[in-house]
Design an enzyme around this catalytic site. Structure first.
Site, PDB file in Angstrom:
ATOM      1  N   SER A 193       0.841  -1.163  -0.073  1.00 44.82           N
ATOM      2  CA  SER A 193      -0.061   0.026  -0.176  1.00 44.82           C
ATOM      3  C   SER A 193       0.731   1.146   0.094  1.00 44.82           C
ATOM      4  CB  SER A 193      -0.958  -0.100   1.143  1.00 44.82           C
ATOM      5  OG  SER A 193      -1.808   0.923   0.923  1.00 44.82           O
ATOM      6  N   ASP A 285     -10.373  -4.139  -4.420  1.00 42.42           N
ATOM      7  CA  ASP A 285      -9.492  -3.166  -3.796  1.00 42.42           C
ATOM      8  C   ASP A 285      -9.442  -1.823  -4.679  1.00 42.42           C
ATOM      9  OD1 ASP A 285      -7.469  -1.547  -2.538  1.00 42.42           O
ATOM     10  OD2 ASP A 285      -5.929  -2.964  -3.025  1.00 42.42           O
ATOM     11  N   HIS A 315      -8.045  -5.175  -0.095  1.00 40.71           N
ATOM     12  CA  HIS A 315      -6.884  -4.694   0.211  1.00 40.71           C
ATOM     13  C   HIS A 315      -6.322  -5.075   1.884  1.00 40.71           C
ATOM     14  CE1 HIS A 315      -4.123  -1.004  -0.073  1.00 40.71           C
ATOM     15  NE2 HIS A 315      -4.273  -0.932   1.290  1.00 40.71           N
TER      16      HIS A 315
END
Length: 355
Positions: A193, A285, A315
């Site tokens: 991320s 996501d 995610h």
């Protein structure tokens, strides 16, 4: 009244979570409800069960204040990260003034590769503890030493503080490879991320020594465009549209910075100098499409890249090592790519120069 997630110890909730995943399939289906299909993808039953249990418990990754957000992420990770992985020695160190944690698998000989890893959390939350078990897993399963970087967080330290820390830690690692018992020619960068963002940005702007591989889990790479996946999956799948705005408002509040390649690395004109890269995205996501656009641009510019979409996951799956099996399998697949990439880098360096 406090939510269940706040009134019950994390260890008890984690045990209950593992118990739920151990229920017979018909009972799990009663809890999760009807299958969820979006954009031609079906949410994996284990992913759907986890989201449903999170909803029932009241556990949420909050966006009220940075302090509460950090606490909520910490609690969430404690529920799903699993028992501490053994077989690795861990110690704290300072990398050019940046806090870090060093992982050495037991009996790993000197001269191993190194993975410098940057944790996710929207540049606002996450820390060495939140990603400790993931780093242990990467070290043990990949057979590499891992340096996890505790970069400064926003809003106390907005952009580009995290970028500076990430770059300084990588430079320090290349300069201190001998004392870390690692091969300076085989240093990879990785992250999930926001950490994937920092890994890619660090690789792009590395001055002297360059990383030989990039390991990216659902990276954030473009703060300027709302892609289709953000509209499709911006609600109900852990990372929400609201959270993404909240993180960016804290990390880079000035929109003038959003086109800076140190934030939106996808906008960099020349990515051809980046090393071979593995990009893992999740089907459910909001960041899916920008991560895949990054992989496509790398391929167009001649960078060897493997793009792997896990269509049924959401995610944050890299931290979910303690429940179900599909999440761990996805991380194990990335581990295989890392091992292969580092082995190929080693083979290329052993080829004599005939020029």
């Amino acid at each position: 009244m406090p939510k269940l997630a706040e009134s019950v110890p994390s260890g008890v909730l984690a045990g209950a979570l593992r118990l739920a995943f151990g229920l017979p399939a018909p009972l799990r289906r009663l809890i999760t409800g009807r299958p969820i299909t979006v954009d031609g993808q079906r949410l994996h039953p284990e992913a759907q069960l986890l989201l449903r249990l999170q909803q029932l418990s009241g556990e949420d990754w909050r966006t009220t204040t940075p302090a509460e957000n950090r606490l909520a992420l910490s609690r969430s990770n404690q529920l799903v990260c699993g028992p501490i992985i053994d077989g690795v020695a861990v110690r704290a160190l300072s990398a050019a003034g940046v806090g870090a944690r060093f992982y050495e698998p037991t009996n790993l000989p000197p001269g191993s590769p190194l993975l410098v890893f940057y944790h996710g959390g929207g540049w606002v939350s996450g820390d060495l503890d939140s990603h400790d078990n993931l780093c242990r897993f990467l070290a043990v399963e990949s057979g590499v030493r891992v340096l996890a970087v505790d970069y400064r967080l926003a809003p106390e330290h907005p952009f580009p503080a995290a970028v500076d820390d990430a770059r300084n830690a990588f430079t320090w690692a290349t300069e201190h490879a001998e004392e870390l018992n690692v091969d300076p020619r085989r240093i990879a960068l990785g992250g999930d991320s926001a950490g994937g963002n920092l890994a890619a940005v660090t690789a792009l702007h590395a001055d002297r020594a360059k990383p030989v591989f990039l390991l990216l889990f659902y990276p954030a790479v473009d703060a300027t465009v709302r892609r289709r996946s953000r509209e499709l999956f911006g609600q109900g799948f852990f990372l929400t549209d609201e959270k993404m705005d909240w993180f960016m408002d804290h990390y880079a509040p000035s929109r003038d910075t959003h086109t800076d390649p140190r934030l939106s690395v996808l906008l960099a004109e020349d990515l051809s100098g980046l090393p071979p890269t593995y990009v893992a995205t999740a089907g459910f996501d909001p960041l899916r499409d920008e991560g895949e656009a990054f992989a496509e641009k790398l391929a167009e510019q001649g960078v060897p890249v493997v793009l792997r979409r896990h269509p049924g996951l959401f995610h944050g799956f890299a931290n979910i090592l303690g429940v179900g099996g599909v999440f761990r399998e996805a991380v194990a697949e990335a581990v295989g790519s890392l091992r292969t990439g580092l082995a190929l880098a080693n083979a290329q360096q052993d080829v004599p120069d005939t020029a």
